[in-house]
Design an enzyme around this catalytic site. Structure first.
Site, PDB file in Angstrom:
ATOM      1  N   ARG A  52      -0.149 -22.464  -0.792  1.00 51.00           N
ATOM      2  CA  ARG A  52      -0.745 -21.423  -1.027  1.00 51.00           C
ATOM      3  C   ARG A  52       0.932 -20.328  -0.316  1.00 51.00           C
ATOM      4  O   ARG A  52       0.680 -18.397  -2.242  1.00 51.00           O
ATOM      5  CB  ARG A  52      -1.531 -20.433  -0.035  1.00 51.00           C
ATOM      6  N   ARG A 100      16.556   1.292  -1.733  1.00 51.05           N
ATOM      7  CA  ARG A 100      14.822   1.480  -2.095  1.00 51.05           C
ATOM      8  C   ARG A 100      15.235   2.152  -3.730  1.00 51.05           C
ATOM      9  O   ARG A 100      15.141   3.109  -3.547  1.00 51.05           O
ATOM     10  CB  ARG A 100      14.912   2.527  -0.893  1.00 51.05           C
ATOM     11  N   HIS A 102      11.010   1.409  -5.996  1.00 51.03           N
ATOM     12  CA  HIS A 102      10.336   0.658  -6.449  1.00 51.03           C
ATOM     13  C   HIS A 102       9.832  -0.614  -7.280  1.00 51.03           C
ATOM     14  O   HIS A 102       9.574  -1.765  -6.705  1.00 51.03           O
ATOM     15  CB  HIS A 102       9.138   1.577  -6.777  1.00 51.03           C
ATOM     16  N   LYS A 148       0.355   8.741   2.886  1.00 47.85           N
ATOM     17  CA  LYS A 148       1.681   8.310   2.466  1.00 47.85           C
ATOM     18  C   LYS A 148       2.452   7.278   3.069  1.00 47.85           C
ATOM     19  O   LYS A 148       2.844   6.724   3.978  1.00 47.85           O
ATOM     20  CB  LYS A 148       2.570   9.353   2.211  1.00 47.85           C
ATOM     21  N   LEU A 206      -2.288  10.465  -4.087  1.00 48.31           N
ATOM     22  CA  LEU A 206      -2.260  10.786  -2.989  1.00 48.31           C
ATOM     23  C   LEU A 206      -1.611  12.725  -3.465  1.00 48.31           C
ATOM     24  O   LEU A 206      -1.535  12.778  -4.887  1.00 48.31           O
ATOM     25  CB  LEU A 206      -0.061  10.513  -3.102  1.00 48.31           C
TER      26      LEU A 206
HETATM   27  N1  PLP Z   1       1.492   9.439  -6.345  1.00 51.17           N
HETATM   28  C1  PLP Z   1       2.482   8.788  -5.336  1.00 51.17           C
HETATM   29  C2  PLP Z   1       1.295   7.606  -5.422  1.00 51.17           C
HETATM   30  C3  PLP Z   1       3.806   8.943  -5.220  1.00 51.17           C
HETATM   31  O1  PLP Z   1       4.278   8.154  -4.610  1.00 51.17           O
HETATM   32  C4  PLP Z   1       4.290  10.241  -5.436  1.00 51.17           C
HETATM   33  C5  PLP Z   1       5.782  10.577  -4.295  1.00 51.17           C
HETATM   34  O2  PLP Z   1       6.092   9.472  -3.995  1.00 51.17           O
HETATM   35  C6  PLP Z   1       3.301  11.167  -6.134  1.00 51.17           C
HETATM   36  C7  PLP Z   1       2.127  10.883  -6.697  1.00 51.17           C
HETATM   37  C8  PLP Z   1       4.570  12.496  -5.124  1.00 51.17           C
HETATM   38  O3  PLP Z   1       4.169  13.264  -4.626  1.00 51.17           O
HETATM   39  P1  PLP Z   1       4.918  14.072  -3.945  1.00 51.17           P
HETATM   40  O4  PLP Z   1       4.962  15.147  -4.972  1.00 51.17           O
HETATM   41  O5  PLP Z   1       4.902  14.444  -2.739  1.00 51.17           O
HETATM   42  O6  PLP Z   1       6.402  13.264  -3.644  1.00 51.17           O
END
Ligand code: PLP
Length: 292
Positions: A52, A100, A102, A148, A206
């Site tokens: 797994r 860092r 993504h 977040k 977000l």
């Molecule tokens: N959406 C996601 C999934 C994010 O990770 C981010 C920023 O990292 C945003 C939108 C944009 O958010 P902000 O304008 O606060 O950076």
């Protein structure tokens, strides 16, 4: 006898066994794990656990750090050093330590490996004799995208797609075609009648700080703005598409998948909002910028 744990090639006192702050397990929950029962000197169902683990690694495109035979040597060494007789073995393999971002790090980045033992078995026999209670909660693993959180593995997998494709971002879509947002930024479009549209901050995106500022700037500049869901089909037919975020500011998007948006050039609204956002950033007053 001291408790010894394994971290990336070293057998260390448990209290000193740490991973780097740029470890992707820590930064993004970008890793996999197994917990194996160790009962009276032997692991239980070791093979299916290892299978797994291999499957989980393969699904996340994390390379095996070394052979499973070598991993077994490590696991047995940790068991021996802790003189474990009954308890459990925890192992975690994640994508490793990298600056860092993504998207996945270079293939040369070594996956991190930790192995920890605990001389504690499951719940007591007494509990089993009495029976136990449960409570219930809706299964939302993990739909709290409004938080977040560092639980960013889905975002990383999405970002890797655009990175591989030489694109800037990946739009996240729902089964009905709605574009919620992008992997690390908020998504916007401008309709043919010049209305700016972005998904409402209703818990399914977000709520970007940049998004809020741009909404204010756009409304202040007299644009018609709607916070409503829009679909990929609408985006394909849009006059403009753009994304926003703290490190992105406003980025005009000229292609979505293989569809060129409008005439394939950055749109005037996106460029205007980018300029307005830039002016806003330049204009932030240093005297009050730290005020909370
Ligand atoms: N959406 C996601 C999934 C994010 O990770 C981010 C920023 O990292 C945003 C939108 C944009 O958010 P902000 O304008 O606060 O950076």
């Amino acid at each position: 006898m001291s408790h010894i744990s394994y971290v990336n090639g070293r057998y260390l006192p448990h209290a000193a066994a740490s991973v780097h702050i740029e470890d992707r397990g820590f930064q993004f929950a970008d890793g996999v794990y197994e917990v194996i029962c160790f009962w009276k000197g032997k692991p239980i169902d070791y093979k299916p656990h290892i299978e797994r683990l291999q499957r989980s690694l393969s699904e996340l495109q994390i390379r095996e750090p070394f052979s499973m035979k070598a991993l077994t040597v490590v696991v047995r060494e940790v068991v021996a050093r802790n003189r474990l007789t009954t308890g459990h073995i925890y192992m975690q393999v994640n994508r490793g330590v990298a600056s860092r971002a993504h998207y996945f790090p270079k293939a040369s980045v070594k996956p991190s490996v930790i192995v920890v033992t605990k001389p504690v078995a499951g719940p007591s026999e007494a509990m089993a004799e009495k029976g136990a209670k449960v409570v219930t909660t809706p299964d939302i693993r993990w739909e709290r995208v409004d938080i977040k959180s560092v639980s960013l593995l889905p975002n990383c997998l999405a970002k890797e797609l655009s990175h591989k494709a030489g694109a800037y971002e990946t739009f996240l879509t729902l089964p009905d075609g709605t574009v919620t947002e992008a992997s690390a930024s908020n998504a916007w479009m401008v309709t043919p009648d010049k209305t700016i549209v972005t998904h409402p901050a209703d818990g399914s995106i977000l709520s970007g700080i940049t998004r809020s500022t741009i909404l204010k700037l756009a409304r202040g500049a007299g644009y018609k703005v709607e916070e409503r869901p829009f679909t990929l089909t609408e985006a394909f037919a849009a006059k403009e598409v753009f994304v926003s975020g703290t490190t992105t500011f406003v980025m005009p998007i000229v292609q979505v998948d293989d569809r060129v948006i409008a005439n394939g050039a950055p749109g005037t609204v996106a460029l205007d909002l980018r300029a307005r956002y830039r002016a806003y950033v330049d204009g932030v007053d240093a005297a009050t910028a730290w005020d909370i």
